[in-house]
Design an enzyme around this catalytic site. Structure first.
Site, PDB file in Angstrom:
ATOM      1  CG  MET A  93      -1.920  -0.864   1.516  1.00 45.32           C
ATOM      2  SD  MET A  93      -2.430  -0.724   2.659  1.00 45.32           S
ATOM      3  CE  MET A  93      -1.803  -1.862   3.961  1.00 45.32           C
ATOM      4  CB  ILE A 151       3.997  -5.736   7.297  1.00 50.13           C
ATOM      5  CG1 ILE A 151       3.850  -6.937   7.163  1.00 50.13           C
ATOM      6  CG2 ILE A 151       5.229  -5.304   7.468  1.00 50.13           C
ATOM      7  CD1 ILE A 151       4.293  -7.728   5.515  1.00 50.13           C
ATOM      8  N   GLY A 181       1.414   3.821   4.242  1.00 49.73           N
ATOM      9  CA  GLY A 181       1.840   3.494   3.756  1.00 49.73           C
ATOM     10  C   GLY A 181       2.246   1.755   4.407  1.00 49.73           C
ATOM     11  CB  SER A 182       1.297  -0.175   5.963  1.00 51.04           C
ATOM     12  OG  SER A 182       0.182   0.087   5.388  1.00 51.04           O
ATOM     13  NE  ARG A 183       5.340  -7.692   1.823  1.00 54.12           N
ATOM     14  CZ  ARG A 183       6.001  -8.155   0.917  1.00 54.12           C
ATOM     15  NH1 ARG A 183       6.755  -7.105   1.080  1.00 54.12           N
ATOM     16  NH2 ARG A 183       5.974  -8.880   0.397  1.00 54.12           N
TER      17      ARG A 183
END
Length: 212
Positions: A93, A151, A181-183
């Site tokens: 993301m 994450i 923002g991330s995963r």
């Protein structure tokens, strides 16, 4: 836990309020010529924390995407949270994506486990094992196990998870949020059939990641 406000994420309300107050103060003190940039910032903050309702596919064997973003991994990997070999699908993301996470399947939560860690770029593979993360292991009625891992990334420094072990989850149910923002990594039973490919843009709940 059902989420009652599907348009603007509640996690963004304090940021929106602060941006609105600043824009109003500057507007009243200095006029629109000076405040337009702050109004633009307010618009950006509102769109950043948008959390729209999504259509939820009803296909029985479908695993739904838990987050908006781009597919960065489709591979066989070890699932350290359920201690098994699995099909791993990862969604990255960026700062412009919706940042809420939704359950990929129906089931009961067998484990929620938090791990402190680094804040590497969430798009790289080692972020899965080295970054701060929170794993939710879901046991389905048919005996399948699906693990969804939030994450943190280079900028994202706070993972929010609203569910606990023993609670039920329904597909598409909102269960967490990561800012800026991330995963999300999803681990599926070996033999699951991926329905996405690397580089593909996906949407939370409405995109089918794989079929069991």
């Amino acid at each position: 836990m059902n989420y009652p406000h599907p348009i603007i994420a509640r996690e963004g309300w304090p940021f929106i309020a602060i941006a609105a107050v600043v824009a109003l103060l500057v507007h009243f003190i200095a006029g629109f010529g000076f405040s337009w940039l702050f109004w633009l910032l307010l618009i950006f903050v509102v769109q950043f924390f948008r959390d729209p309702a999504r259509p939820i596919p009803t296909q029985a064997n479908a695993v739904l995407c838990p987050a908006d973003g781009r597919i960065v991994a489709v591979e066989t990997a070890h699932d350290p949270y359920a201690n098994r070999e699995a099909l791993k699908i990862s969604v990255f993301m960026n700062v412009f994506n919706v940042h809420s996470q939704r359950s990929p399947v129906d089931g009961a939560i067998s484990k929620v486990e938090y791990f402190p860690g680094a804040y590497l770029n969430a798009a790289v593979d080692k972020a899965s094992t080295e970054n701060e993360r929170n794993a939710v292991v879901i046991e389905m009625a048919g005996g399948q196990t699906v693990t969804s891992v939030q994450i943190a990334g280079l900028i994202a420094r706070r993972i929010l998870c609203y569910v606990r072990a023993g609670e039920p989850l329904t597909r598409g149910q909102r269960y967490g949020f990561i800012r800026f923002g991330s995963r999300v990594d999803v681990y599926l039973p070996v033999g699951s059939r991926p329905r996405v490919s690397i580089g593909e843009k996906v949407s939370a709940s409405s995109t089918i990641l794989a079929e069991l």
